[in-house]
Design a protein around this motif. Structure first.
Motif, PDB file in Angstrom:
ATOM      1  N   TYR A 194    -100.335  61.714 -35.348  1.00 39.14           N
ATOM      2  CA  TYR A 194    -100.322  63.038 -34.636  1.00 39.14           C
ATOM      3  C   TYR A 194    -100.503  64.175 -35.749  1.00 39.14           C
ATOM      4  O   TYR A 194    -100.203  64.040 -36.976  1.00 39.14           O
ATOM      5  CB  TYR A 194     -98.884  63.364 -33.946  1.00 39.14           C
ATOM      6  CG  TYR A 194     -98.927  62.515 -32.794  1.00 39.14           C
ATOM      7  CD1 TYR A 194     -99.483  62.451 -31.636  1.00 39.14           C
ATOM      8  CD2 TYR A 194     -97.808  61.540 -32.796  1.00 39.14           C
ATOM      9  CE1 TYR A 194     -99.476  61.563 -30.434  1.00 39.14           C
ATOM     10  CE2 TYR A 194     -97.762  60.609 -31.751  1.00 39.14           C
ATOM     11  CZ  TYR A 194     -98.550  60.692 -30.423  1.00 39.14           C
ATOM     12  OH  TYR A 194     -98.197  59.892 -29.589  1.00 39.14           O
ATOM     13  N   TYR A 195    -101.124  65.113 -35.004  1.00 39.95           N
ATOM     14  CA  TYR A 195    -101.408  66.439 -36.042  1.00 39.95           C
ATOM     15  C   TYR A 195    -101.553  67.625 -35.330  1.00 39.95           C
ATOM     16  O   TYR A 195    -101.929  67.529 -33.925  1.00 39.95           O
ATOM     17  CB  TYR A 195    -102.453  66.302 -36.999  1.00 39.95           C
ATOM     18  CG  TYR A 195    -104.008  66.216 -36.204  1.00 39.95           C
ATOM     19  CD1 TYR A 195    -104.499  65.077 -35.866  1.00 39.95           C
ATOM     20  CD2 TYR A 195    -104.568  67.382 -36.226  1.00 39.95           C
ATOM     21  CE1 TYR A 195    -105.647  65.122 -35.151  1.00 39.95           C
ATOM     22  CE2 TYR A 195    -105.861  67.562 -35.331  1.00 39.95           C
ATOM     23  CZ  TYR A 195    -106.345  66.324 -34.904  1.00 39.95           C
ATOM     24  OH  TYR A 195    -107.499  66.185 -34.223  1.00 39.95           O
ATOM     25  N   ALA A 202    -102.448  68.772 -44.069  1.00 42.65           N
ATOM     26  CA  ALA A 202    -101.908  68.279 -43.056  1.00 42.65           C
ATOM     27  C   ALA A 202    -101.093  67.113 -43.271  1.00 42.65           C
ATOM     28  O   ALA A 202    -100.081  67.057 -42.312  1.00 42.65           O
ATOM     29  CB  ALA A 202    -103.054  67.797 -41.869  1.00 42.65           C
ATOM     30  N   ASN A 258     -96.489  68.230 -38.263  1.00 39.68           N
ATOM     31  CA  ASN A 258     -97.004  66.778 -38.368  1.00 39.68           C
ATOM     32  C   ASN A 258     -96.060  65.738 -38.763  1.00 39.68           C
ATOM     33  O   ASN A 258     -96.162  64.831 -38.012  1.00 39.68           O
ATOM     34  CB  ASN A 258     -98.272  66.816 -39.482  1.00 39.68           C
ATOM     35  CG  ASN A 258     -99.466  67.785 -38.768  1.00 39.68           C
ATOM     36  OD1 ASN A 258     -99.535  68.228 -37.788  1.00 39.68           O
ATOM     37  ND2 ASN A 258    -100.497  67.851 -39.534  1.00 39.68           N
ATOM     38  N   MET A 267    -100.586  69.269 -29.983  1.00 36.34           N
ATOM     39  CA  MET A 267    -100.711  68.012 -30.844  1.00 36.34           C
ATOM     40  C   MET A 267    -102.005  67.175 -30.398  1.00 36.34           C
ATOM     41  O   MET A 267    -102.368  67.088 -29.151  1.00 36.34           O
ATOM     42  CB  MET A 267     -99.534  67.079 -30.672  1.00 36.34           C
ATOM     43  CG  MET A 267     -98.287  67.761 -30.929  1.00 36.34           C
ATOM     44  SD  MET A 267     -98.165  68.737 -32.578  1.00 36.34           S
ATOM     45  CE  MET A 267     -98.457  67.264 -33.722  1.00 36.34           C
TER      46      MET A 267
END
Ligand SMILES: C[S@@+](CC[C@H](N)C(=O)[O-])C[C@H]1O[C@@H](n2cnc3c(N)ncnc32)[C@H](O)[C@@H]1O
Length: 363
Positions: free
Chosen positions: A115-116, A187, A219, A108
């Motif tokens: 967060y992604y 995303a 995600n 992450m």
């Protein structure tokens, strides 16, 4: 983590692309070819070789090598549909019972309080395994971030996403009690932002099911932790997250869909779950291909509440592909269903825009 945007595109002289014929990209309902066994995943894929124009012939500059930067800084790549394309039917993705599985093998990162997943790691994992869609290998072998009808760019985070996130914050957009769609989500950062700002429901749609499973869902899960309700970071996501670590109410506000736009709207409107139209549709870098405008327009007009708003982020022009803000606005004007208004111009290198759309006739 700070991202660098070295975005600069020169007008490409002598664009060698063929003009797309009207019929070449006609959307073809794949419903008829649904697998009676239950799998909704169908598409007659066109060979990558025939549909891809190599990236270097279309992007004057690419800021960073494809494999090292999760943020895509280059316009998507045009496709030469020499054969009629048929598009993926839509399906809804179930939310896994065990959230910890979703974050397995993921690394992450964080940007703007969200967060992604590290996309290079996902790409590496996917290219090692065999996957039905196989979009990573196809994207790598064709040196392309876009293969019409096969892969529409959702593995990367495109820079207008950040423009729209900035705009939503600056405009103090209210999400409380709103139903929101992140259309062409990739995303899913826009939808996640809405979720963290207390939207009532958030739906995520991407063309590719691999994107939803490997990028969007992880995600969302990673951001569904306690705290940070205003979009701020709460606690670092961990692979050890169990159901209890999450706010079930947050996850249960979400639905995830993959498939082509016309198929997606059909699935929502004719599905067996109740559907209420969206108050807000957020969409970034989805107007690069004029051949998709009709499906995009009709999808929005079917799914947007009569008093709803669309916020669309786009580059002025997608060289080589042909789409962009002005041609899209002209299309919208001709259809005479929506009004558009430019709410923000980002004048760095290639100009980028945030456009608001609303029905001409509302309540
Ligand atoms: C360039 S990507 C942008 C992804 C993301 N919004 C961002 O800004 O990072 C374009 C997205 O639009 C969606 N898309 C494009 N054409 C589509 C179509 N014809 N039907 C369904 N989705 C489409 C894909 O899911 C893809 O992820």
């Amino acid at each position: 983590m700070a991202f660098q945007f070295n975005f600069s595109i020169e007008e490409k002289a002598g664009n060698e692309l063929e003009t797309l014929g009207d019929t070449a990209l006609q959307l073809e309902s794949a419903q008829a070819s649904l697998n009676p066994g239950g799998s909704t995943e169908k598409s007659k894929e066109i060979s990558s070789e025939e549909n891809v124009v190599h990236k270097e012939s279309l992007c004057a500059h690419e800021a960073t090598p494809k494999t090292s930067d999760p943020v895509a800084n280059c316009s998507p790549v045009q496709v030469l549909p020499k054969k009629r394309a048929s598009f993926k039917v839509a399906k809804e993705h179930n939310i896994p019972e065990d959230f910890s599985k979703v974050l397995e093998n993921k690394v992450m990162e964080a940007v703007q309080g969200l967060y992604y997943v590290n996309i290079s790691v996902v790409e590496m994992t996917l290219s090692n395994d065999s996957h039905e869609e196989d979009i990573v290998s196809k994207s790598i072998s064709s040196h392309s971030d876009l293969i019409t009808g096969i892969y529409e760019g959702g593995l990367k985070i495109w820079e207008c996403t950040f423009d729209l996130m900035d705009y939503l914050s600056e405009a103090e957009m209210q999400f409380i009690n709103k139903t929101v769609l992140d259309l062409g989500c990739g995303a899913g950062l826009l939808g996640i932002l809405a979720l963290k700002r207390k939207a009532k429901k958030v739906h995520f749609q991407d063309y590719n099911h691999t994107v939803i499973d490997e990028i969007t869902l992880p995600n969302v899960v990673a951001n569904c932790t306690d705290g940070g309700g205003d979009g701020g970071i709460s606690e670092p996501p961990s692979k050890k997250h169990k159901k209890a670590d999450f706010i079930p109410a947050l996850m249960s506000k979400c639905r995830f869909f993959s498939g082509e736009w016309a198929e997606f709207s059909q699935l929502l409107l004719s599905g067996n779950k109740p559907f209420s139209k969206y108050d807000l549709i957020l969409t970034s870098e989805t107007i690069y291909n004029p051949d998709y405008y009709s499906a995009l327009h009709d999808t929005i007009s079917k799914l947007l509440d009569k008093n709803g708003r669309v916020y669309l982020a786009s580059k002025a022009h997608y060289f080589g592909v042909g789409g962009g803000v002005h041609i899209f606005e002209k299309f919208i004007e001709e259809r005479n269903v929506f009004r558009t208004r430019t709410v923000k111009v980002i004048d760095e290198g290639l100009t980028r825009y945030i456009i608001e759309m609303a029905f001409k006739i509302s309540s």
